[in-house]
Design a protein around this motif. Structure first.
Motif, short mmCIF file in Angstrom:
data_model
loop_
_atom_site.label_atom_id
_atom_site.label_comp_id
_atom_site.label_asym_id
_atom_site.label_seq_id
_atom_site.Cartn_x
_atom_site.Cartn_y
_atom_site.Cartn_z
N GLY A 18 6.47 -28.55 38.99
CA GLY A 18 6.25 -28.43 40.44
C GLY A 18 7.25 -29.26 41.21
N LEU A 19 7.43 -30.50 40.76
CA LEU A 19 8.36 -31.39 41.44
C LEU A 19 9.80 -30.86 41.35
CD1 LEU A 19 8.26 -34.20 42.88
CD2 LEU A 19 9.23 -35.11 40.78
N ALA A 20 10.14 -30.31 40.17
CA ALA A 20 11.49 -29.76 40.00
C ALA A 20 11.73 -28.63 41.00
CB ALA A 20 11.67 -29.25 38.57
N LEU A 21 10.71 -27.78 41.20
CA LEU A 21 10.84 -26.67 42.14
C LEU A 21 11.01 -27.19 43.56
CD1 LEU A 21 8.18 -24.16 40.75
CD2 LEU A 21 10.66 -24.06 40.55
N VAL A 22 10.20 -28.20 43.92
CA VAL A 22 10.31 -28.80 45.26
C VAL A 22 11.72 -29.36 45.47
CG1 VAL A 22 9.52 -30.71 46.72
CG2 VAL A 22 7.86 -29.31 45.47
N LEU A 23 12.21 -30.04 44.42
CA LEU A 23 13.56 -30.62 44.49
C LEU A 23 14.62 -29.57 44.76
CD1 LEU A 23 13.94 -33.32 41.72
CD2 LEU A 23 14.80 -33.42 44.04
N VAL A 24 14.54 -28.46 44.02
CA VAL A 24 15.53 -27.40 44.19
C VAL A 24 15.49 -26.86 45.61
CG1 VAL A 24 16.17 -25.08 43.47
CG2 VAL A 24 15.53 -26.77 41.77
N MET A 25 14.26 -26.69 46.14
CA MET A 25 14.11 -26.18 47.49
C MET A 25 14.71 -27.14 48.52
SD MET A 25 10.44 -24.32 47.62
CE MET A 25 9.89 -25.39 48.94
N LEU A 26 14.39 -28.42 48.36
CA LEU A 26 14.89 -29.42 49.31
C LEU A 26 16.41 -29.54 49.23
CD1 LEU A 26 12.24 -32.27 49.07
CD2 LEU A 26 12.60 -30.66 50.94
N GLN A 27 16.94 -29.43 47.99
CA GLN A 27 18.39 -29.53 47.80
C GLN A 27 19.11 -28.41 48.55
OE1 GLN A 27 18.62 -30.04 43.51
NE2 GLN A 27 20.64 -30.90 43.78
N LYS A 28 18.50 -27.21 48.51
CA LYS A 28 19.13 -26.06 49.16
C LYS A 28 19.21 -26.25 50.66
CE LYS A 28 18.55 -22.10 46.09
NZ LYS A 28 17.56 -21.13 45.67
N LYS A 29 18.25 -27.00 51.22
CA LYS A 29 18.21 -27.17 52.68
C LYS A 29 19.22 -28.20 53.16
CE LYS A 29 13.70 -25.39 53.36
NZ LYS A 29 12.99 -24.74 54.35
N HIS A 30 19.76 -28.98 52.23
CA HIS A 30 20.78 -29.99 52.58
C HIS A 30 20.30 -30.92 53.68
CE1 HIS A 30 23.76 -28.08 50.05
NE2 HIS A 30 23.48 -26.93 50.60
N ILE A 31 19.04 -31.33 53.63
CA ILE A 31 18.54 -32.24 54.66
C ILE A 31 19.16 -33.61 54.46
CG2 ILE A 31 16.45 -33.35 55.58
CD1 ILE A 31 14.91 -30.90 54.45
N ILE A 32 19.31 -34.00 53.21
CA ILE A 32 19.73 -35.35 52.89
C ILE A 32 20.49 -35.31 51.56
CG2 ILE A 32 17.69 -36.04 51.56
CD1 ILE A 32 17.59 -38.55 53.37
N ALA A 33 21.37 -36.29 51.32
CA ALA A 33 22.16 -36.29 50.08
C ALA A 33 21.26 -36.28 48.86
CB ALA A 33 23.07 -37.51 50.04
N THR A 34 21.69 -35.58 47.80
CA THR A 34 20.84 -35.38 46.63
C THR A 34 20.40 -36.69 45.99
OG1 THR A 34 21.90 -33.28 46.22
CG2 THR A 34 20.68 -34.23 44.41
N ASP A 35 21.32 -37.65 45.86
CA ASP A 35 20.92 -38.89 45.17
C ASP A 35 19.91 -39.68 45.99
OD1 ASP A 35 22.92 -39.42 46.99
OD2 ASP A 35 23.68 -41.15 45.88
#
Lengths: 261, 266
Positions: free
Chosen positions: B66-83
């Motif tokens: 679940g967390l991995a999926l949330v991460l992928v979604m948030l990464q796509k939105k480019h709200i904040i740097a991945t690290d």
């Protein structure tokens, strides 16, 4: 008439209100070499990425022939240094590849000796050829080459272009090439398309260089061009160690009358 | 006592064998921080497992995926740097897990065992989980080896050649989540990533091909488990950290001495 592999129909792409590409019409047929030129930021790579399916067009559509099979050669290859990988293993990753074809393909490109080399130690020109090999192993009827001669010296560029032409002649595939250098591409290409967000002009090489839109972007040929093409009259080729290869027994007496290195 | 050691050894070897190849992917794709984030969230999975009375391993897997999926979604939105995003999620998830565990006062949880692992406390059922999960992971890795590797080498080339890149990326995350769930018993949530990346990084020094690196990583991980377990028995040190220290020692050894790479072109 040979069949059209790809037709771009009024392709437009914009991001956040900024127009990257507008109303692009072009097509590539079997056996045709099309060179896409334009200044940096003109949208060349974006157009290529759209064709490859890596990016969606905002408007218009790309009509692909049902037999279309693309061999793509990216501009450069970055492989993480923590990943040990030989050229052979890199090429074996092509989807559905016939592994017996790997060595013959490398040999055709003159890099058979690199089969067991690590991909991290290849020179610029060697990397380009390995990438070309990967594109060919996908058994394409359209080769898409993104700046294939970038970082390759002038001699190397001539060789690479000759290679691409001979591949076209052998496979009768279409070739779509991106370049920011018109002059060396021109000799082999059938159609040049000059874009800067929109299609500035297109046609045969001679037609494009004389077009006012081209001259506005790149200048009048011969007027403020500082680079001239000098044709070496080499009667020899070099092998991998720089030695001169010749079927002539008098290997060192190559013609120095016209070229002074 | 001997029975306990043998079971610990069998469990530890199973985990190390699976963590090695997957660790290689984590190293190649620079997912170490990503792995950490998933691992830290595993504690929350434990707490939720107790709370809703479901199988702990299952709870961990579900939460990690679940967390991995949330991460992928948030990464796509480019709200904040991945690290930064990973840093926020990793430590919030860990803290949330610790807070959640503190609410479970009617259940006694050995927190240290979950944080740092307790190999000597594994049960027969744990061994089944390790080998069941381990075989599933290895089977998936072997089946999807080529697409996984093609995507790792160059995502765009893989996509153009027709590999289903998004699905493969998801598969890799699922595999990482699975390994975290089974490895948690051995080294605990704080040390799981080290069991994946240290043997893989050590193997890099000795390998010429991806398959070599993945297999050596397994082998080196197994050595580390043996060494750590022996040290733990000999000096009564905590097992999980001992295994990691042993792995780190092997890493230093590989990079200090000029080992020849294994030559094999085939």
């Amino acid at each position: 008439m040979s069949k059209r592999l790809v037709v771009f129909d009024k392709i437009g792409i914009s991001f956040d209100g900024r127009v990257l590409l507008d109303n692009i019409d072009m097509s590539i047929s079997e056996g045709e070499i099309v060179t896409l030129i334009g200044p940096n930021g003109s949208g060349k790579s974006t157009l290529i990425r759209t064709l490859l399916g890596l990016q969606d067009a905002t408007s218009g559509e790309i009509v692909r022939h049902k037999t279309l099979r693309i061999g793509y050669m990216p501009q450069k290859l970055h492989i993480d240094p923590t990943l040990p990988l030989t050229v052979k293993h890199f090429l074996a990753l092509v989807r559905g590849v016939d592994k017996r074809q790997i060595l013959p393909t490398l040999e055709k490109l003159g890099i058979g000796h690199l089969l067991g080399s690590q991909v991290h130690v290849l020179s610029g020109g060697e990397t380009q050829r390995v990438l070309l090999a990967r594109a060919l192993l996908n058994r394409p009827n359209l080769l898409v080459l993104d700046e294939p001669v970038q970082g390759v010296d002038v001699n190397g560029q001539v060789e690479l272009y000759n290679l691409i032409e001979s591949i076209r002649n052998e496979l009768q595939c279409g070739v779509l090439m991106v370049s920011h250098d018109l002059h060396l591409v021109m000799a082999k290409t059938d159609t040049v398309v000059c874009i800067n967000q929109h299609v500035c002009c297109s046609g045969s090489p001679q037609h494009v260089t004389g077009h006012p839109a081209y001259q506005a972007l790149f200048g009048v040929p011969g007027a403020d061009e500082s680079i001239a093409i000098y044709a070496h009259q080499h009667d020899h080729v070099h092998d991998d160690d720089g030695r001169i290869l010749s079927d002539d027994s008098d290997a060192h007496a190559h013609n120095h009358t016209q070229c002074h290195h | 006592m001997l029975d306990l050691l043998v079971r610990a050894l069998i469990g530890g070897l199973g985990v190390a064998a699976v963590a090695g190849p997957l660790g290689a992917f984590v190293v190649w794709r620079r997912m170490a921080y990503f792995g950490d984030t998933l691992a830290h969230s595993a504690l929350l999975g434990v707490a939720l497992g107790f709370l809703f009375d479901i199988n702990l391993n299952l709870a961990i897997i579900v939460l990690c995926v679940g967390l991995a999926l949330v991460l992928v979604m948030l990464q796509k939105k480019h709200i904040i740097a991945t690290d930064t995003l990973l840093g926020i999620l990793a430590h919030s998830a860990l803290s949330l897990g610790l807070v959640a565990v503190s609410f479970l006062d009617n259940i006694r949880i050995d927190l240290m065992a979950y944080l740092f692992g307790d190999l000597l406390a594994i049960s027969q059922a744990d061994v089944y989980w390790i080998y069941g999960g381990g075989f599933a992971v290895i089977a998936l890795l072997v089946t999807f080896w080529k697409p996984l590797l093609a995507m790792t080498v160059n995502e765009e080339l893989a996509k153009v050649e027709g590999y289903p890149v998004e699905a493969i990326r998801l598969l890799l995350m699922l595999l990482v989540a699975l390994v975290i769930a089974v490895a948690m018993k051995i080294v605990g949530v704080l040390l799981i990533t080290s069991l994946m990346i240290i043997p893989a990084a050590t193997a890099r020094k000795l390998s010429n091909t991806p398959i070599q690196m993945a297999s050596f990583a397994s082998l080196i991980g197994c050595f580390a488990v043996c060494g750590g377990l022996w040290a733990s028995y000999r000096w009564d040190t905590p097992t999980g950290p001992s295994i990691v220290v042993c792995a780190a020692f092997l890493f230093l050894l590989a990079y200090t001495f000029p080992f020849k790479k294994v030559k094999r072109f085939g």
